[in-house]
Design a protein around this motif. Structure first.
Motif, mmCIF file in Angstrom:
data_model
loop_
_atom_site.group_PDB
_atom_site.id
_atom_site.type_symbol
_atom_site.label_atom_id
_atom_site.label_comp_id
_atom_site.label_asym_id
_atom_site.label_seq_id
_atom_site.Cartn_x
_atom_site.Cartn_y
_atom_site.Cartn_z
ATOM 1 N N UNK A 52 0.810 -1.221 0.000
ATOM 2 C CA UNK A 52 0.000 0.000 0.000
ATOM 3 C C UNK A 52 0.838 1.264 0.000
ATOM 4 N N UNK A 53 2.029 1.207 0.603
ATOM 5 C CA UNK A 53 2.903 2.378 0.649
ATOM 6 C C UNK A 53 4.065 2.278 -0.337
ATOM 7 N N UNK A 54 4.121 1.168 -1.072
ATOM 8 C CA UNK A 54 5.201 0.939 -2.038
ATOM 9 C C UNK A 54 6.570 1.136 -1.397
ATOM 10 N N UNK A 55 6.729 0.541 -0.202
ATOM 11 C CA UNK A 55 7.988 0.712 0.528
ATOM 12 C C UNK A 55 8.542 -0.643 0.952
ATOM 13 N N UNK A 56 9.856 -0.735 0.978
ATOM 14 C CA UNK A 56 10.552 -1.944 1.410
ATOM 15 C C UNK A 56 11.200 -1.683 2.756
ATOM 16 N N UNK A 57 10.898 -2.533 3.732
ATOM 17 C CA UNK A 57 11.394 -2.372 5.091
ATOM 18 C C UNK A 57 12.425 -3.455 5.373
ATOM 19 N N UNK A 58 13.598 -3.037 5.797
ATOM 20 C CA UNK A 58 14.648 -4.002 6.152
ATOM 21 C C UNK A 58 14.290 -4.695 7.460
ATOM 22 N N UNK A 59 14.536 -5.999 7.534
ATOM 23 C CA UNK A 59 14.270 -6.779 8.735
ATOM 24 C C UNK A 59 15.561 -7.418 9.244
ATOM 25 N N UNK A 195 -3.581 6.907 8.933
ATOM 26 C CA UNK A 195 -2.801 5.669 8.920
ATOM 27 C C UNK A 195 -3.626 4.531 8.331
ATOM 28 N N UNK A 196 -4.912 4.455 8.721
ATOM 29 C CA UNK A 196 -5.764 3.381 8.214
ATOM 30 C C UNK A 196 -6.107 3.544 6.742
ATOM 31 N N UNK A 197 -6.011 4.747 6.240
ATOM 32 C CA UNK A 197 -6.188 4.969 4.805
ATOM 33 C C UNK A 197 -4.937 4.578 4.036
ATOM 34 N N UNK A 198 -3.783 4.740 4.683
ATOM 35 C CA UNK A 198 -2.505 4.594 3.989
ATOM 36 C C UNK A 198 -1.899 3.196 4.066
ATOM 37 N N UNK A 199 -1.897 2.561 5.246
ATOM 38 C CA UNK A 199 -1.067 1.376 5.467
ATOM 39 C C UNK A 199 -1.768 0.037 5.278
ATOM 40 N N UNK A 200 -2.952 -0.219 5.862
ATOM 41 C CA UNK A 200 -3.538 -1.558 5.784
ATOM 42 C C UNK A 200 -3.771 -2.024 4.347
ATOM 43 N N UNK A 201 -3.740 -3.346 4.193
ATOM 44 C CA UNK A 201 -4.007 -3.915 2.881
ATOM 45 C C UNK A 201 -3.361 -5.267 2.706
ATOM 46 N N UNK A 202 -3.727 -5.953 1.626
ATOM 47 C CA UNK A 202 -3.210 -7.280 1.305
ATOM 48 C C UNK A 202 -2.048 -7.169 0.323
ATOM 49 N N UNK A 203 -1.441 -8.317 0.020
ATOM 50 C CA UNK A 203 -0.389 -8.367 -0.987
ATOM 51 C C UNK A 203 0.976 -7.968 -0.503
ATOM 52 N N UNK A 204 1.168 -7.852 0.813
ATOM 53 C CA UNK A 204 2.498 -7.561 1.355
ATOM 54 C C UNK A 204 3.328 -8.847 1.345
ATOM 55 N N UNK A 205 4.612 -8.725 1.092
ATOM 56 C CA UNK A 205 5.466 -9.907 1.001
ATOM 57 C C UNK A 205 6.633 -9.806 1.975
ATOM 58 N N UNK A 206 7.136 -10.959 2.388
ATOM 59 C CA UNK A 206 8.289 -11.018 3.276
ATOM 60 C C UNK A 206 9.266 -12.064 2.756
ATOM 61 N N UNK A 207 10.544 -11.755 2.857
ATOM 62 C CA UNK A 207 11.607 -12.699 2.517
ATOM 63 C C UNK A 207 12.621 -12.682 3.650
ATOM 64 N N UNK A 208 12.868 -13.854 4.234
ATOM 65 C CA UNK A 208 13.828 -14.010 5.317
ATOM 66 C C UNK A 208 14.887 -15.027 4.936
ATOM 67 N N UNK A 209 16.112 -14.786 5.366
ATOM 68 C CA UNK A 209 17.207 -15.737 5.158
ATOM 69 C C UNK A 209 17.696 -16.198 6.530
ATOM 70 N N UNK A 210 17.494 -17.481 6.827
ATOM 71 C CA UNK A 210 17.974 -18.052 8.084
ATOM 72 C C UNK A 210 19.346 -18.683 7.854
#
Length: 216
Positions: A52-59, A195-210
Motif C-alpha cells: 500500500x505504501x510501495x515501501x521496502x522495510x529491512x528486517x 494511517x488506516x487509509x494509507x497502510x492496511x491492505x493485502x499483498x504484502x510480502x516477506x523474505x527471510x534468510x535463516x
C-alpha cells in the motif's frame, strides 16, 4: 530384501550432526512415547515489501529460536526482529518516515518435512505492527500523532515457508517467504484515520534468510 525404514527413522538420519550434538544435552525420558526435542537458533535477516505504501522495510538481523520435535517435525519458537525506520510517500504526495516495529503476539508455529529430498519448512509468526515517530521528511514529528501506542488492532499473521524447489538445512538454514495482510490500526491519535487509509491492505510480502543454525 530391502528393509523399510519408518518415517521417524528417516527424519532422524536427516538430522545428522545436529541430532548427535543435541543428544549430549537431552535428558532421558521415562515414557516410551515421549517427544525428543532439539532446540535450535538461527540468525535471520531479510525484508518486507508493504504494497500500500510501495515501501521496502529491512528486517533484522534477528534470531529465530525453535524447539523441534524430531519425530513429528513440528516445532514452536520465537522470532525476534529489531525495529527499523522506513520512508514512504503518503498517498504518493507527502514523503514521510516512521519507526516500524514487529511486536511478537504469540509463538512461531510450524512444521519441517524431513522425509523428502529437500527439507521444507512451513511456519506462521504473529506480530503487532507498531508505528512511532512519524514525521514529514526533514521536519519535526507530527504533533497530532498518538505517540508510542499506534499499532494494529489485531495481530498480523505472517507465513514463512520454504519457496517451491528450494530446501531448508538445519545447520545452513535457507530462505523463507510469504504473503500477508496488514489490518486496521488504533491509538494513533488524530492520525488514526490517515494511517488506516494509507497502510492496511493485502499483498504484502516477506523474505527471510535463516543462517548459522546451532543447538541452543
Amino acid at each position: 530384501m530391502k528393509t523399510y525404514a519408518p518415517p521417524s527413522a528417516r527424519r532422524r538420519r536427516r538430522l545428522g550432526a545436529v541430532a548427535a550434538a543435541a543428544a549430549l544435552a537431552l535428558t532421558p525420558v521415562a515414557a516410551a512415547n515421549a517427544a525428543t526435542i532439539i532446540s535450535l537458533d538461527h540468525d535471520v535477516s531479510g525484508s518486507t515489501y508493504i504494497k500500500s505504501t510501495n515501501s521496502t522495510v529491512r528486517l533484522g538481523p534477528g534470531t529465530l529460536h525453535t524447539d523441534l520435535d524430531i519425530d513429528t517435525g513440528d516445532f514452536t519458537g520465537s522470532l525476534t526482529l529489531p525495529g527499523t525506520r522506513t520512508r514512504f510517500a503518503a498517498l504518493g504526495l507527502v514523503p514521510l518516515e516512521a519507526n516500524i516495529d514487529f511486536i511478537p503476539a504469540g509463538p512461531v508455529t510450524g512444521h519441517i518435512n524431513l522425509a523428502g529430498e529437500n527439507a521444507e519448512v512451513s511456519a506462521t509468526a504473529k506480530f503487532y505492527v507498531k508505528l512511532s515517530n512519524i514525521k514529514a521528511i526533514g521536519l519535526l514529528p507530527l504533533w497530532w500523532f498518538g505517540g508510542s501506542t499506534c499499532r494494529t488492532v489485531n495481530p498480523v499473521s505472517i507465513p514463512a515457508n520454504t519457496p517451491p524447489g528450494e530446501g531448508f538445512d538445519l545447520i545452513n538454514g535457507g530462505r523463507l517467504t510469504g504473503t500477508y495482510t496488514i489490518g486496521q490500526f488504533q491509538n494513533c491519535g488524530l492520525l488514526t484515520p490517515f494511517v488506516n487509509l494509507l497502510v492496511p491492505g493485502a499483498g504484502n510480502t516477506v523474505t527471510l534468510q535463516a543462517t548459522n543454525g546451532r543447538v541452543s
